[in-house]
Design a protein around this motif. Sequence first.
Motif: not given
Lengths: 376, 294
Positions: A263, A236, A259, A229, A233
């Motif tokens: 995400x 991104x 995931x 997770x 991020x």
Amino acid sequence: MRVTKLFLVTSLVGSAIFSPAFGKDVKVGIVQATSGGSAALYGVMQKNAAELAIDEINASGKLGDFKLVPIYQDDAGDRGQTVNIFQRLIFQDKVKVIFGPTLTNSAYAADPLAQKAKVPVIASSNTAPGVTGMGDYIFRTCATEPSVFPHVLDYVIKRSAPKTAAQIYGIDDMLMKTAYEVHKTALEKAGIKIVDTETFQKGDVDYSAQLTKIKATQPDMIVIGGLAEESANIVRQARQLGIPKSTIILGANAAISKKLHELAGDAAEGFLVGSGWFIDYDAPQNKAFVAAYRAKYKSDPDTFAAQAYAAVYVFADALKQAGGADDTAKLRDAIAATKDLDTSLGKFSFDANREPVLKAKVLELTGGKFVLAPGQ
Amino acid sequence: MAALFQQIVNGLSIGSIYAVFAIGCTLIFGVLNIINLAQGAFLMVGACIGLEVALAGFPVPVALFAAILSGGILGALSEVLMFQPLRKRGGHRWMGLVASLALARVLVGTAQEVFGTQVRGYPPNAITGLTWEIAGVRIQAIQVLIIVAAVLLMLLLAFTLKRTSIGRAIRTVAFSETVAQIVGVHVGRTNLITFFIAGALAGAAGLLFGMLFNVVSPFMGDSALVKGLTVIILGGLGNIPGAVAGGFLLGLIEVFSAGYVSSSFRDAIGFGLIFLILLVKPTGLFSGFEERRA
């Protein structure tokens, strides 16, 4: 009281009748969490794979007169229960090996019992550092960061000859701090200059300040020590801040999860990680394993399933080499001596510290899926 | 130089969300002299409901409206079912504090069951991928949108407080409950509206936060609550303009401590400020406004 006596008598009679008949039965314990929250995600997979392997081995007759008899126990991911189960398996059932447990916390609580009683333990999902350090009867088949990252780095160096790197990692997570050390050592050894080191904490979601700083140093690659997770991020936000595609992003083994793409979306394309296994791995043993698993359980196996499956095959091979399970020291030595055995993970060996030596596979996120990176 | 301006953009976008969230916390304190520790959980619920609405295919403004409404309703319910009964029975202010903490845990637990414990993100849309580059500084459309939405919400609140009868009632109760009763303000209803507005702001902050970082989880309220409390101490308890300024200030302090000191000290510096301000200027950095409120 009468019930207990009756039970005792029947079980004594039972063992008296059945034991001689199958004189070469080898009892093996499987301790996995198949209930109790998220641990069960990993536990069910491993239990399924271990039982599949035992069935196959017994059916194949490769062990001659020996027959593996699985005794399965669910510890629900609770280390108190793991300790109780280990006690029962070791002293009551007298198993010759224990496959598991699911969680590292359970391993730290229960493995010392097995070590003391000289019963080998082969874990397939305890990835934290120091697990095999508990004693010479503790083994594991799961790939760890030190066993895969150097291969990923070699691959990247071959592919695009980076000169500089920036690191970012979770400072309050033991697994990630260790991953960071592994990454740093490997980078330094390869002569790559570390131009910036940033940290974050569990629960952080805003990495823009750190990434802005990293962007200013213009590294050839970014190495992330984070779970899926967090890594999603970071990847991104890095691309959103304009860190170009030419800056390669590498992650930790623990970041492998669907995931990541879910995400991060397309920003995660090209993300590189090292793994001990992946589903399309082109080894004969693995193809057979995936097909058999799908046929029996109507679902796809995962990395932990593959590692649990390999653990059983490693033990079976050692049992054959040792010529039986009565001499535990001999059996242990045979497990430790495993070398280049064909498994679902490819050629498998143990190193001097009972850690797995396996060919790491470099995976690249392509089209939303982790696939083998080209040119390996 | 580009890095400096980039950090300012980073700080302003997170700061605007802190501000929206902190206004709610400080409003309740200003009116009722209590801290509602469930505000963080309202933020989380707003984000989760907003995400569900967005996943169902509705546009962002509808999701924002749903987040605001769900936060507001929860806020009002917390007053009706918890704070008001406690006050009526003469409960100590501490009881409200502890009860609100319990309420937060209940909401987090429920959200875990309903939405699962995994982090989820917003579906990609036309805005999420859009960025502009001006002199080396990357500005995302979503950042602009969030700052604009935050400022609009703050203006709307300012207008409500200054120009409407509800706003006048809220300010009167904040000044003195006794005076409010004497001049005929319905105190119970005013409290209810205050809780609704505070909850609605938390819900809005939740959606904006979830969109900016693409992270929605049952646990997101906890760290937000701590940030909110930091901001209202920075700005002065009960001080609304102070909360706005404090929100932007905390956002900037965070990115600059990560960008120019060390990312390991990011939270240590933010929270260290609380100590410093409590020691040096316990009424908050912007206490000039305090007299106007009272």
